[in-house]
Write an enzyme that holds these catalytic residues in place. Structure first.
Site, short mmCIF file in Angstrom:
data_model
loop_
_atom_site.label_atom_id
_atom_site.label_comp_id
_atom_site.label_asym_id
_atom_site.label_seq_id
_atom_site.Cartn_x
_atom_site.Cartn_y
_atom_site.Cartn_z
N ASP A 1 0.84 -1.21 0.00
CA ASP A 1 0.00 0.00 0.00
C ASP A 1 0.88 1.25 0.00
O ASP A 1 0.62 2.21 -0.72
CB ASP A 1 -0.91 -0.01 1.22
N HIS B 1 -5.15 -2.94 6.84
CA HIS B 1 -4.95 -3.28 5.43
C HIS B 1 -6.30 -3.64 4.83
O HIS B 1 -6.63 -4.79 4.61
CB HIS B 1 -3.96 -4.45 5.31
#
Lengths: 441, 441
Positions: free
Chosen positions: A253, A281
């Site tokens: 990410d 996440h």
């Protein structure tokens, strides 16, 4: 070329009753069990070698197994069954002590990239010999053998041991790093609560195994989803390992966020620094453009399109995985593996002055006012010793705070779903809408 | 940190009529076409950048296209559309000149491993910036975009350009290395003659393209099967490139042979040297245990089981790929990619004193009495400049000679099958039985 001393060995696959208070027993080649033999082995405190296990010899061992039984149960095959004296070789005298790395889900596509990076020296360096411990399932055992064969055929000089197994109590023996990739994907009609429970049980078991057999200061990187809560379950089941040693991977990410900021600013990605992913996440994660920098300047000073930052940037980061599947028909195994390498190297090399990296870690003692006792992605710095500290000088404005709180609430809800797996009574599972990231469903 | 000069560009995808006698035209960012702009770009002789191409803009261009048409036809997207001045960065001042590497079959699984190794610096070194040129098919174009996205998300600092395309005349522009992996697999009911013809046409076209647009001293590594004859076709269609620059990959065979000898001898694989694979990348190939050495000693002095060497060793090497597919359900993409890296590094780093490596290269001038004008795997040494010489001091006894002759006969037969593709009249195709390696069928 010096002639090395070669000791083909039969390594017992396994080891110790998990509830035993004994320290884990090393895997001795039978004929090396004399004290005088120990001195010949320079790279590990045990004159042992773990080996690939012939399939025919594998049984699903119960925890009740007897040590004696275990001793004579397995032998090894393949090139990684050999021991040899690293001291004999001029080149290898400068090598470091062997490092033991476990990878779960080892027959999967992410692992198929990661294992070869680990073996080549790309992760821990060109003077770091490595032992790979591959954890798979009964179903994937043959595939694990295939992976071991390919590792053999690749002739990596640093790769000194490969062992494969389906029991974490075997595979995690003395590991200094554990990368936990294996997790059940969400099946059709499966609720997120079911997924949390199924995968939670896997990570509870692996935490218990790490607790008993791994190196006491093992670093654990959880990749299998839902990774934050899996990491929490894992650390709660491994009370003898420092909680701060557990990470859930938000590095892909972070990398994607850097890339999208670079694209928008018209700069190369190496100009983007101080990129934090906050939180889970999942789609509640917060890629932080308030504290990130481009060429040393605050992002908002470089990217004047603040509407884009607030309304499009996060979505661009999060939709990347889904877009990739659409284009390619495959999930992002290669770049995930790269981000795992990045995550490990961020802990084994000093963080550049003034910069930081993101990792989802245990929140106890965090300076941001985030709820304690969860695993939350936050900005970290490392001296390169495998440890890290949380970064203190970050700005949190109302906009950022609100979004952090949302992700925090989600993780607290996930935690209540897995209360039964972390010793906190019965679970109550009330999750908001589906926040699984596109591409990970 | 210095602020780099950034020049987002629109790079024309393509270039030159293949029959034109003009030298290939570099891809200029339009607004940089002033001489004074050139000086700002330090890493390449052209102030150009190739870019990912937006799908919507891609057309299957004919060779009759007009330059003007091409100029305004494409634009670029992604982080690799940016140019910047490497001189501005302290670190990158010590970097080498950008290297251009083309990979065909770029959306396949072997490439999916190889590209990330190339981009990470594992192949050409940590001070070698790289431009990757991905060649795919119309069918795989979206997948190529996916690969480019994953390369973006991996934030490799050395990876400075990624371009994707389906026309070798575009993709091979100025490349210094070309790794040709893409080939049609053998379909059901397809004869080997058909396969030779279908893939031969692909490699004839790619040879023609390399001849016109690649760097004049480009090194070409053919992986797509049947790789020896594909390499022959490729070089025959690229008369302006030295024939000795073409390689067909037998490095995975060499690596597997080393591993099997090590296993049999009970030593680690780094003890096995001087391993030659002779001949075709097929079951007629000859892994040479006569000249190979273990710990510096002839193999036959170390492995006393000569029956095993003569009757089992070769089969063990050749059945490896098939065994892997059986175990894993997948072909050996990861170890193939590793062997490609090995093959390139064997040409870019000096061969260790007294050792050699195998590569299938053009036979003209070979000292072994092997027929000229074919591509045959033989022992090579390199000074690390990209070039190589054949090793002279090898022993060839009757046993080895007989087996070499068999592989030679097969390659001469394959050559007659593709006479129409190498300018030698009509083809006559009489092949012996199926010699495709298990695992590559």
């Amino acid at each position: 070329m010096a002639v090395a001393e070669l000791n083909p060995c039969f390594a017992p696959k396994s080891l110790l009753h998990p509830s035993s208070s004994l320290s884990p027993r090393p895997c001795f080649p039978t004929h090396l069990r004399q004290p005088n033999a120990f001195g010949r082995i320079s790279y590990t405190s045990y004159p042992s070698i773990s080996c690939s296990i012939a399939t025919s010899k594998v049984k699903a061992l119960t925890v009740e197994r007897q040590k004696e039984e275990v001793n004579n149960e397995e032998d090894c095959y393949g090139i990684f069954c050999l021991t040899y004296d690293l001291k004999a070789e001029e080149e290898t005298k400068t090598w470091k002590k062997l490092i033991n790395v476990a990878v779960s889900g080892a027959a999967g596509t992410i692992s198929n990239h990661l294992l070869f990076k680990l073996a080549s020296g790309e992760v821990f360096g060109p003077d770091q010999p490595i032992a790979l411990k591959l954890l798979g399932s009964e179903r994937s055992f043959q595939a694990l053998e295939g992976v071991a064969m390919e590792l053999e055929d690749s002739l990596f000089p640093l790769l000194r041991e490969v062992s494969i197994g389906i029991d974490p109590y075997d595979v995690f023996q003395r590991v200094e790093w554990a990368v936990l990739i294996g997790a059940k994907p969400r099946g059709p009609g499966m609720e997120r609560a079911d997924l949390l429970d199924i995968n939670g049980k896997i990570f509870a078991q692996q935490g218990k195994a790490l607790n008993v057999v791994a190196s006491p200061n093992v670093k654990v990187i959880v990749v299998g989803n839902p990774c934050n809560t899996n990491a929490l379950i894992c650390l709660k089941n491994a009370p003898s390992i420092p909680a701060k040693n557990f990470h859930a991977l938000t590095r892909l990410d972070e990398n994607r966020a850097k890339c999208q900021l670079a694209l928008k600013a018209g700069v190369f990605y190496d100009k983007v620094s101080n990129m934090t992913i906050w939180g889970n996440h999942s789609t509640t994660q917060v890629p932080d453009f308030l504290n990130a920098r481009i060429d040393g300047f605050p992002v908002k000073d470089v990217i004047k399109d603040h509407k884009w930052l607030q309304e499009e940037f996060t979505e661009k980061v999060q939709k990347r995985g889904g877009a990739l599947i659409q284009k390619w028909g495959r999930s992002s195994a290669a770049s995930t593996a790269v981000s795992i390498v990045d995550a490990i190297r961020s802990l084994t090399t000093p963080t550049p002055e003034g910069d930081w990296f993101s990792s989802a870690v245990y929140t106890n003692g965090n300076p941001y006012g985030i709820a304690e006792d969860i695993v939350f992605s936050m900005p970290c710095r490392s001296k390169g010793n495998g440890d890290y500290e949380l970064v203190k000088d970050v700005i949190i404005d109302d906009y950022l705070r609100q979004r952090i709180i949302k992700s925090e609430a989600e993780l607290l809800a996930e935690k209540r779903c897995v209360a039964h797996l972390i010793g906190e009574g019965s679970s109550v599972c009330e999750l908001p809408g589906d926040t699984t990231l596109p591409g990970e469903k």
